[in-house]
Design an enzyme around this catalytic site. Structure first.
Site, mmCIF file in Angstrom:
data_model
loop_
_atom_site.group_PDB
_atom_site.id
_atom_site.type_symbol
_atom_site.label_atom_id
_atom_site.label_comp_id
_atom_site.label_asym_id
_atom_site.label_seq_id
_atom_site.Cartn_x
_atom_site.Cartn_y
_atom_site.Cartn_z
ATOM 1 C CG HIS A 96 -4.025 -1.466 -1.357
ATOM 2 N ND1 HIS A 96 -5.153 -2.247 -1.519
ATOM 3 C CD2 HIS A 96 -4.324 -0.592 -0.371
ATOM 4 C CE1 HIS A 96 -6.084 -1.862 -0.666
ATOM 5 N NE2 HIS A 96 -5.606 -0.843 0.044
ATOM 6 C CG ASP A 153 -6.107 -2.548 3.618
ATOM 7 O OD1 ASP A 153 -4.990 -2.274 4.088
ATOM 8 O OD2 ASP A 153 -6.775 -1.762 2.927
ATOM 9 N N GLY A 154 -4.580 -3.853 6.695
ATOM 10 C CA GLY A 154 -4.396 -3.104 7.930
ATOM 11 C C GLY A 154 -3.613 -3.876 8.978
ATOM 12 N N GLY A 155 -2.463 -3.316 9.342
ATOM 13 C CA GLY A 155 -1.668 -3.921 10.409
ATOM 14 C C GLY A 155 -1.036 -5.248 10.040
ATOM 15 N N GLY A 213 1.280 -1.770 4.196
ATOM 16 C CA GLY A 213 1.806 -0.431 3.957
ATOM 17 C C GLY A 213 3.062 -0.179 4.750
ATOM 18 C CB SER A 214 3.600 1.092 8.183
ATOM 19 O OG SER A 214 2.687 0.230 8.786
ATOM 20 C CG HIS A 272 -9.222 0.456 -0.080
ATOM 21 N ND1 HIS A 272 -8.594 0.204 1.119
ATOM 22 C CD2 HIS A 272 -10.560 0.412 0.193
ATOM 23 C CE1 HIS A 272 -9.498 0.020 2.060
ATOM 24 N NE2 HIS A 272 -10.703 0.162 1.522
ATOM 25 C CG PHE A 332 -5.639 7.363 10.153
ATOM 26 C CD1 PHE A 332 -5.145 8.631 9.867
ATOM 27 C CD2 PHE A 332 -6.928 7.243 10.634
ATOM 28 C CE1 PHE A 332 -5.926 9.759 10.067
ATOM 29 C CE2 PHE A 332 -7.719 8.362 10.839
ATOM 30 C CZ PHE A 332 -7.219 9.627 10.555
ATOM 31 N N GLY A 333 -2.796 4.661 7.958
ATOM 32 C CA GLY A 333 -1.820 3.587 7.941
ATOM 33 C C GLY A 333 -1.271 3.389 9.348
ATOM 34 C CG MET A 353 -11.505 -2.554 5.769
ATOM 35 S SD MET A 353 -10.035 -2.150 4.795
ATOM 36 C CE MET A 353 -9.067 -1.158 5.936
ATOM 37 C CG MET A 398 -11.152 3.535 2.436
ATOM 38 S SD MET A 398 -9.571 3.488 3.307
ATOM 39 C CE MET A 398 -8.452 3.644 1.921
ATOM 40 C CG MET A 422 -8.246 7.572 2.642
ATOM 41 S SD MET A 422 -7.189 7.694 4.088
ATOM 42 C CE MET A 422 -6.442 6.067 4.083
ATOM 43 C CG ASP A 458 -5.033 2.650 1.067
ATOM 44 O OD1 ASP A 458 -6.009 1.887 1.024
ATOM 45 O OD2 ASP A 458 -3.905 2.301 1.485
ATOM 46 C CB SER A 511 -0.884 0.014 1.241
ATOM 47 O OG SER A 511 -1.360 1.327 1.462
HETATM 48 C C1 DX5 Z 1 -6.137 1.913 5.835
HETATM 49 C C2 DX5 Z 1 -5.750 1.567 4.431
HETATM 50 C C3 DX5 Z 1 -4.637 0.611 4.350
HETATM 51 C C4 DX5 Z 1 -3.335 1.118 4.898
HETATM 52 C C5 DX5 Z 1 -2.637 -0.050 5.529
HETATM 53 O O1 DX5 Z 1 -7.227 2.753 5.813
HETATM 54 O O2 DX5 Z 1 -6.858 1.029 3.727
HETATM 55 O O3 DX5 Z 1 -4.453 0.108 3.028
HETATM 56 O O4 DX5 Z 1 -2.479 1.686 3.946
HETATM 57 O O5 DX5 Z 1 -1.529 0.411 6.174
HETATM 58 P P1 DX5 Z 1 -0.707 -0.464 7.215
HETATM 59 O O6 DX5 Z 1 -0.237 -1.659 6.474
HETATM 60 O O7 DX5 Z 1 0.376 0.453 7.648
HETATM 61 O O8 DX5 Z 1 -1.667 -0.824 8.321
HETATM 62 ZN ZN ZN Z 2 -6.442 0.021 1.780
#
Ligand code: DX5
Ligand code: ZN
Length: 237
Positions: A37, A179-181, A201-202, A70, A147-148, A141, A72, A41, A39, A12
Site C-alpha cells: 500500500h 486503513d488506519g490503526g 503501517g506502523s 492510495h 498520517f500514520g 478509512m 490522498m 499525499m 500512500d 503501508s
Molecule cells: C493514513 C494512511 C494509512 C497509514 C496507516 O492516511 O492512508 O495507509 O499509512 O498507518 P497506520 O497503520 O500506522 O495507522
Molecule cells: Zn492509506
C-alpha cells in the site's frame, strides 16, 4: 462475516524506514504480504506530504506484489497516467471532494487498473451506493487520512458492517478494505465486521521485533481470533 483465509494484508510503506525501503518491502513479501500500500499525499487534500511515482517505479523493480496506490490528493485524475506508467496496479481515490468520481473511476479502468473508492470516517456508507457496482474495492478509512500511527476510530466498526452489507447486496466481488490503526487488537474486530483487506503501517514497519515477526503476529491473530464479546458501540455520554 468474512472467511479468515480470505483476509489479505497490505503493509503501508508510509511507516517504513525509507533508507531501507526496498529491503523492507522484500521482507514483507517474504513474510506473506498480499500487496503493498503506497500512500500519496499532496499537502492539500490532507495536511501532509508523502511520496510520488518515483517510489512506485523503484518498488516495481524489487517486488512482484501488486502495488496499490492510495491517492490522498485534491485532483487524482492529474496523476493516474504517471502512476500507472510507474507500475501501480490499483488506485484508491477518495469520495470526498471529487465532483466527478464516476469519471475518475472509469479513467482508472481505462488504464487497465483496479479501481477503489475510499471513504473518510465522517462519510456515511451510503456514499458508496451509486458507485460500488463499478468498483473492485472499497476502502473504509478507520482514521482520518494524512498520517500514520493514529488511533483506530471505533465508531467505524458499525460502518464497516454496513459497507459489507451494501457490497454483498450490490457487488459481491468487491473487496472491503480498511486503513488506519490496524494492529493485533483491532485486526480481529475489523475482520469480524466484514473487512477482507487490512492495511497496516506502523504495526508492521514500526514493530521493534521487525517486519517478519509483526506480520506473523497479525496473521496469527486474524487466523485464530480470541473469542471476545463484540465491543459495545461508544456512547456520547
Ligand atoms: C493514513 C494512511 C494509512 C497509514 C496507516 O492516511 O492512508 O495507509 O499509512 O498507518 P497506520 O497503520 O500506522 O495507522
Ligand atoms: Zn492509506
Amino acid at each position: 462475516m468474512s472467511k479468515v483465509d480470505d483476509v489479505k494484508l497490505a503493509p503501508s510503506i508510509l511507516a517504513a524506514d525509507f533508507a531501507r525501503l526496498g529491503e523492507q518491502v522484500v521482507e514483507a513479501e517474504k513474510a506473506g504480504a498480499d500487496r503493498i500500500h503506497v500512500d500519496v499525499m499532496d499537502g492539500g487534500f490532507v495536511p501532509n506530504l508523502s511520496m510520488g511515482p518515483a517510489i512506485v517505479e523503484s518498488l516495481r523493480k524489487v517486488t512482484r506484489l501488486p502495488l496499490e496506490t492510495h491517492l490522498m490528493v485534491s485532483d487524482p485524475d492529474r496523476f493516474l497516467d504517471e502512476f500507472a506508467a510507474a507500475g501501480s496496479d490499483s488506485f484508491l481515490v477518495h469520495w470526498e471532494g471529487n465532483n466527478n468520481l464516476h469519471r475518475t473511476v472509469q479513467r482508472i479502468k481505462a488504464l487497465g487498473k483496479r479501481a477503489g473508492v475510499a471513504i473518510n470516517p465522517a462519510t456515511p456508507s451510503a456514499a458508496l451506493e451509486e458507485i460500488v457496482r463499478d468498483l473492485d474495492l472499497v476502502l473504509v478509512m478507520t482514521v482520518n487520512p494524512g498520517f500514520g500511527h493514529q488511533q483506530f476510530i471505533r465508531t467505524t466498526l458499525p460502518k464497516i458492517r454496513r459497507v459489507r452489507e451494501l457490497v454483498d447486496r450490490l457487488e459481491p466481488g468487491c473487496q472491503v478494505e480498511v486503513d488506519g490503526g490496524i494492529d493485533a487488537t483491532t485486526a480481529p474486530l475489523v475482520v469480524r465486521a466484514g473487512a477482507t483487506v487490512l492495511v497496516a503501517g506502523s504495526s508492521i514497519f514500526g514493530d521493534r521485533d521487525g517486519v517478519t515477526a509483526a506480520m506473523g503476529r497479525l496473521r496469527t491473530i486474524i487466523d485464530h481470533p480470541k473469542e471476545e464479546p463484540e465491543p459495545a458501540e461508544q456512547s456520547a455520554f
